[in-house]
Design an enzyme around this catalytic site. Structure first.
Site, PDB file in Angstrom:
ATOM      1  N   HIS A 105      -9.289   1.147   5.076  1.00 47.41           N
ATOM      2  CA  HIS A 105      -7.995   1.350   5.745  1.00 47.41           C
ATOM      3  C   HIS A 105      -8.197   2.291   6.932  1.00 47.41           C
ATOM      4  O   HIS A 105      -9.009   3.223   6.862  1.00 47.41           O
ATOM      5  CB  HIS A 105      -6.974   1.934   4.761  1.00 47.41           C
ATOM      6  CG  HIS A 105      -5.590   1.940   5.332  1.00 47.41           C
ATOM      7  ND1 HIS A 105      -5.170   2.924   6.192  1.00 47.41           N
ATOM      8  CD2 HIS A 105      -4.571   1.066   5.221  1.00 47.41           C
ATOM      9  CE1 HIS A 105      -3.922   2.646   6.584  1.00 47.41           C
ATOM     10  NE2 HIS A 105      -3.536   1.528   5.998  1.00 47.41           N
ATOM     11  N   SER A 162       3.804  -2.091  10.302  1.00 50.24           N
ATOM     12  CA  SER A 162       5.262  -2.134  10.495  1.00 50.24           C
ATOM     13  C   SER A 162       5.881  -3.498  10.167  1.00 50.24           C
ATOM     14  O   SER A 162       6.809  -3.937  10.851  1.00 50.24           O
ATOM     15  CB  SER A 162       5.623  -1.701  11.916  1.00 50.24           C
ATOM     16  OG  SER A 162       5.231  -0.343  12.123  1.00 50.24           O
ATOM     17  N   GLY A 219       2.833   2.273  10.689  1.00 52.08           N
ATOM     18  CA  GLY A 219       3.777   3.374  10.483  1.00 52.08           C
ATOM     19  C   GLY A 219       4.512   3.803  11.741  1.00 52.08           C
ATOM     20  O   GLY A 219       5.145   4.852  11.769  1.00 52.08           O
ATOM     21  N   LYS A 239       0.176   4.259  -0.246  1.00 51.23           N
ATOM     22  CA  LYS A 239      -0.444   5.454   0.345  1.00 51.23           C
ATOM     23  C   LYS A 239      -0.199   6.661  -0.582  1.00 51.23           C
ATOM     24  O   LYS A 239      -0.154   6.487  -1.800  1.00 51.23           O
ATOM     25  CB  LYS A 239       0.064   5.670   1.768  1.00 51.23           C
ATOM     26  CG  LYS A 239      -0.097   4.398   2.615  1.00 51.23           C
ATOM     27  CD  LYS A 239       0.133   4.594   4.078  1.00 51.23           C
ATOM     28  CE  LYS A 239      -0.046   3.253   4.791  1.00 51.23           C
ATOM     29  NZ  LYS A 239       0.113   3.347   6.236  1.00 51.23           N
ATOM     30  N   GLU A 255      -6.592   4.710   7.989  1.00 55.14           N
ATOM     31  CA  GLU A 255      -6.420   6.141   7.686  1.00 55.14           C
ATOM     32  C   GLU A 255      -7.691   6.713   7.059  1.00 55.14           C
ATOM     33  O   GLU A 255      -8.062   7.862   7.331  1.00 55.14           O
ATOM     34  CB  GLU A 255      -5.190   6.334   6.777  1.00 55.14           C
ATOM     35  CG  GLU A 255      -3.899   6.142   7.569  1.00 55.14           C
ATOM     36  CD  GLU A 255      -2.720   5.609   6.777  1.00 55.14           C
ATOM     37  OE1 GLU A 255      -2.731   5.678   5.535  1.00 55.14           O
ATOM     38  OE2 GLU A 255      -1.781   5.108   7.424  1.00 55.14           O
ATOM     39  N   GLU A 313      -5.021  -4.961  10.850  1.00 55.11           N
ATOM     40  CA  GLU A 313      -3.997  -3.939  11.022  1.00 55.11           C
ATOM     41  C   GLU A 313      -4.247  -3.178  12.322  1.00 55.11           C
ATOM     42  O   GLU A 313      -5.064  -2.238  12.342  1.00 55.11           O
ATOM     43  CB  GLU A 313      -4.036  -2.953   9.861  1.00 55.11           C
ATOM     44  CG  GLU A 313      -3.813  -3.594   8.506  1.00 55.11           C
ATOM     45  CD  GLU A 313      -3.264  -2.587   7.498  1.00 55.11           C
ATOM     46  OE1 GLU A 313      -2.144  -2.775   7.030  1.00 55.11           O
ATOM     47  OE2 GLU A 313      -3.966  -1.598   7.203  1.00 55.11           O
ATOM     48  N   ASN A 333       0.875  -1.175   0.000  1.00 54.77           N
ATOM     49  CA  ASN A 333       0.000   0.000   0.000  1.00 54.77           C
ATOM     50  C   ASN A 333       0.913   1.226   0.000  1.00 54.77           C
ATOM     51  O   ASN A 333       1.492   1.568   1.023  1.00 54.77           O
ATOM     52  CB  ASN A 333      -0.882  -0.033   1.261  1.00 54.77           C
ATOM     53  CG  ASN A 333      -1.672   1.254   1.454  1.00 54.77           C
ATOM     54  OD1 ASN A 333      -1.755   2.093   0.549  1.00 54.77           O
ATOM     55  ND2 ASN A 333      -2.260   1.412   2.637  1.00 54.77           N
TER      56      ASN A 333
HETATM   57  P1  PGA Z   1       3.109   0.295   7.581  1.00 55.45           P
HETATM   58  O1  PGA Z   1       1.606   0.489   7.028  1.00 55.45           O
HETATM   59  O2  PGA Z   1       3.639  -0.992   6.988  1.00 55.45           O
HETATM   60  O3  PGA Z   1       3.854   1.492   7.126  1.00 55.45           O
HETATM   61  O4  PGA Z   1       2.990   0.201   9.075  1.00 55.45           O
HETATM   62  C1  PGA Z   1       0.742  -0.595   6.886  1.00 55.45           C
HETATM   63  C2  PGA Z   1      -0.581  -0.141   6.325  1.00 55.45           C
HETATM   64  O5  PGA Z   1      -1.048   0.938   6.691  1.00 55.45           O
HETATM   65  O6  PGA Z   1      -1.211  -0.836   5.497  1.00 55.45           O
END
Ligand code: PGA
Length: 249
Positions: free
Chosen positions: A95, A212, A173, A11, A97, A167, A9
């Site tokens: 997601h 992560s 992140g 983003k 976010e 997640e 992803n």
């Molecule tokens: P990350 O994000 O691997 O940077 O923690 C995962 C995600 O949001 O799908």
């Protein structure tokens, strides 16, 4: 036996030049002996570039979001048919976010899932708890609520056409990965909840972990019995680290 899926992803990251380098690097590194299926989800504006560079390769691609509507006066939105027009296989829905920053409710996420599934895309449904929810012991209740909203709207048949990504929001992140045991416990909970309604669907459903994931922790996570790959944010922007995670599948 469920196949592992590793999906990137991106983003809101990338440029034509950076994408070109990244995708060429992935094409060169994905190959024989890799058991995982590999997919990337670039920003919508770069899906055409991605499709052009990846067509004929074994790497699939998808969107990060879609409208629940089919077409019409919805400025700024992207429809399922547009994603299909560019040969997307996947689309991420719900997601954290999108839920946190753009106010997407469980109901809206469920509608997006239904639109994607009915159009023939494979939705990747993200679920996961906030840190406070984990600390107050509400992880299972939150994940169950997010999952049930979709099951109640689309049913088990349609759910089985998609993928679930667990997640934990506190791990996204942040560099704080859930331990393999913490993740496995929630994955097993999700599978058991699906099994209450349909054991065969529960058994075949791919449940990815996200938050992560790095080359150094992927193998241990993916070796857990109910973890079927990963949804990768930051580490999917670098060909070597993404390939390292893909090899761990
Ligand atoms: P990350 O994000 O691997 O940077 O923690 C995962 C995600 O949001 O799908």
């Amino acid at each position: 036996m469920r196949q592992t899926l590793v999906a990137g992803n991106w983003k809101m990251n990338g440029s034509q030049e950076a994408n070109h380098q990244l995708l060429e690097g992935l094409k060169a590194g994905v190959g024989e002996g890799m058991k995982s299926k590999v997919a990337v989800c670039p920003p919508a504006i770069y899906i055409a570039q991605t499709a052009e560079l990846l067509s004929g390769s074994s790497i699939a691609w998808g969107g990060q979001n879609l409208s629940p509507e089919a077409s019409g006066a919805f400025t700024g939105e992207i429809s399922a048919d547009m994603l299909l027009d560019l040969n997307c296989e996947y689309v991420i829905v719900g997601h954290s976010e999108r839920r946190a920053l753009y106010g997407e409710s469980d109901q809206l996420v469920a509608e997006k899932y239904r639109t994607a599934e009915q159009a023939g895309l494979t939705p990747i449904l993200c679920v996961g708890e906030l840190l406070g929810e984990r600390e107050s012991g509400d992880t299972e209740a939150v994940v169950a609520r997010q999952l049930d909203a979709v099951i109640d709207l689309v049913g088990m048949q349609a759910i089985s056409a998609g993928v679930i990504a667990y997640e934990p929001v506190w791990a996204i992140g942040t560099g704080k990965t859930a331990s393999p045991e913490q993740a496995q416990a929630v994955h097993a909970f999700i599978r058991a909840r699906l099994a209450e309604k349909d054991a065969a669907v529960a058994e075949s459903m791919q449940i990815l972990y996200g938050g992560s994931v790095k080359p150094g922790n992927a193998a241990e996570l993916f070796s857990m019995p109910d973890i079927d790959g990963g949804l990768i944010g930051g580490a999917s922007l670098d060909a070597e680290s993404f390939l390292g995670i893909c090899r761990a599948g």
